[in-house]
Write an enzyme that holds these catalytic residues in place. Structure first.
Site, short mmCIF file in Angstrom:
data_model
loop_
_atom_site.label_atom_id
_atom_site.label_comp_id
_atom_site.label_asym_id
_atom_site.label_seq_id
_atom_site.Cartn_x
_atom_site.Cartn_y
_atom_site.Cartn_z
N GLU A 1 41.30 30.72 99.39
CA GLU A 1 40.34 29.85 98.73
C GLU A 1 40.73 28.37 98.86
O GLU A 1 40.55 27.60 97.93
CB GLU A 1 40.16 30.27 97.27
CG GLU A 1 39.61 31.68 97.14
CD GLU A 1 39.44 32.14 95.70
OE1 GLU A 1 40.10 31.56 94.82
OE2 GLU A 1 38.65 33.06 95.46
N GLU B 1 37.64 40.05 98.53
CA GLU B 1 37.91 40.16 97.09
C GLU B 1 36.59 40.50 96.39
O GLU B 1 35.91 39.62 95.86
CB GLU B 1 38.49 38.86 96.51
CG GLU B 1 39.90 38.55 96.93
CD GLU B 1 40.46 37.31 96.23
OE1 GLU B 1 39.89 36.91 95.18
OE2 GLU B 1 41.43 36.73 96.73
#
Length: 364
Positions: A44, A125
């Protein structure tokens, strides 16, 4: 040190760590006959205000020097366009993450397809639960919503990884904290409302996922194989009575004292977790009434000659009145507890202590 940048001090320690890490991991890479098929380069990174391309390329090359073609290198980012743009590393497979959604799942992969037109679609995820914070209700994610989105992922031929599939535990002092303006501390438990609980029990959520996979003819094992795993045996040990044994100020678990002109962060003393005691001998303290103001980034016990007078906590209370008995020669002590590293923030959240006395408008 500027984390997740091309800062040379950061690069030095990452390289040093990788020498130890891959010595242990390399035998388990897929190309070496092991089970590790993918290795994540960054996580991220596109969500952060910093965008250091030099760092990303350096990190990719560092991974390649150990992994080579023995496993697939990949990154994970939020699915929004600015996130996948900033998190993308040339030559590294890009994936996205998201949880339950009412949107068509292929729509959420649209921004990724603009920077990575080919290759499989992966949600690395897929959130089956969420973490919980001290003082808040336990976080849950509705099973029906999980099954709905998971069905959409399968029908769209999207690969996904459940985060988490199995709840866990943060041991010792290694739990984290959120990045909100108000400090939010993770529970030591990381059960996460996961399909397999922290205790290893197969939950109703797990069984619902299993039934969904059976619909699509995936191999999920026989009912006999999971028999007995529904609820693992538990023990009832009754109430535990805690009794004082020794004062923190007399604890033998410590290091020799260090003298500094100003308070230093824990990392200065090679201490990453636990407690650290800051002591100052008062000289000419301000007159009553006076207030101690402390910018402590965690939690601190305030002691005067080893007697507790207050507790301070980051974003909750950062100042306390001082007793009229305060005088020259007394020991002012702050016992600071590192309550958990920020688990989602640009720079390291070191334990900082900045102290002011103020009396009648004067700062000391």
């Amino acid at each position: 040190m500027k984390l997740r940048t091309s800062d040379t001090s950061h690069a030095f320690f990452v390289s040093k760590w990788f020498q130890q890490l891959f010595e242990r991991i390399s035998p388990f890479l897929y190309g070496n006959g092991g089970p590790v098929i993918m290795v994540q380069v960054e996580n991220e990174y596109g969500s952060y205000p910093k965008h250091d391309k030099k760092y990303l390329n350096w990190l990719r090359d560092l991974y390649l020097s150990y992994v080579g073609d023995k496993a697939v290198l990949f990154t994970t980012d939020g699915w929004y366009q600015n996130m996948v743009n900033k998190g993308r590393i040339p030559g590294v497979f890009s994936t996205v993450d998201f949880g339950t959604t009412t949107e068509p799942v292929l729509k959420l992969f649209g921004p990724l397809r603009k920077v990575q037109p080919n290759g499989p679609l992966v949600n690395s995820e897929f959130y089956t639960g969420w973490l919980s914070y001290w003082g808040d209700p336990l976080s849950t994610v509705d099973t029906n919503n999980i099954i709905r989105t998971m069905r959409d992922l399968i029908e769209a031929n999207v690969s996904f990884n459940c985060y988490m599939i199995h709840g866990g535990t943060n041991f010792g002092f290694t739990s984290g904290s959120g990045s909100d303006s108000i400090l939010k501390l993770d529970l030591t438990s990381y059960d996460y409302d996961a399909p397999i609980s922290e205790a290893g029990d197969l939950t109703d959520k797990y069984l619902a996922i299993r039934d969904l996979l059976k619909e699509f003819n995936y191999s999920v094992g026989s009912d006999e194989e999971i028999k007995g795993l529904r609820k693992s045996p538990k023990g009832n040990y009754g109430p535990v009575v805690l009794e004082p044994v020794i004062s923190l100020m007399e604890s033998p678990v410590s290091t020799l004292p260090v003298t500094t002109e100003y308070p230093q962060a824990m990392e200065t003393f090679n201490q990453s977790y636990g407690l650290i005691s800051y002591t100052h001998v008062l000289t000419d303290p301000p007159k009553d009434p006076s207030v101690l103001q402390v910018n402590v980034r965690d939690r601190a016990l305030v002691l005067l000659d080893n007697e507790e007078i207050s507790v301070l906590a980051y974003t909750v209370i950062n100042e306390t009145p001082m007793p009229s008995t305060m005088k020259t020669g007394m020991n002012l002590t702050l016992i600071v507890e590192n309550q958990g590293r920020r688990n989602y923030q640009l720079l390291s959240d070191v334990t900082k202590v900045i102290i002011h006395y103020y009396s009648y408008g004067q700062f000391y």
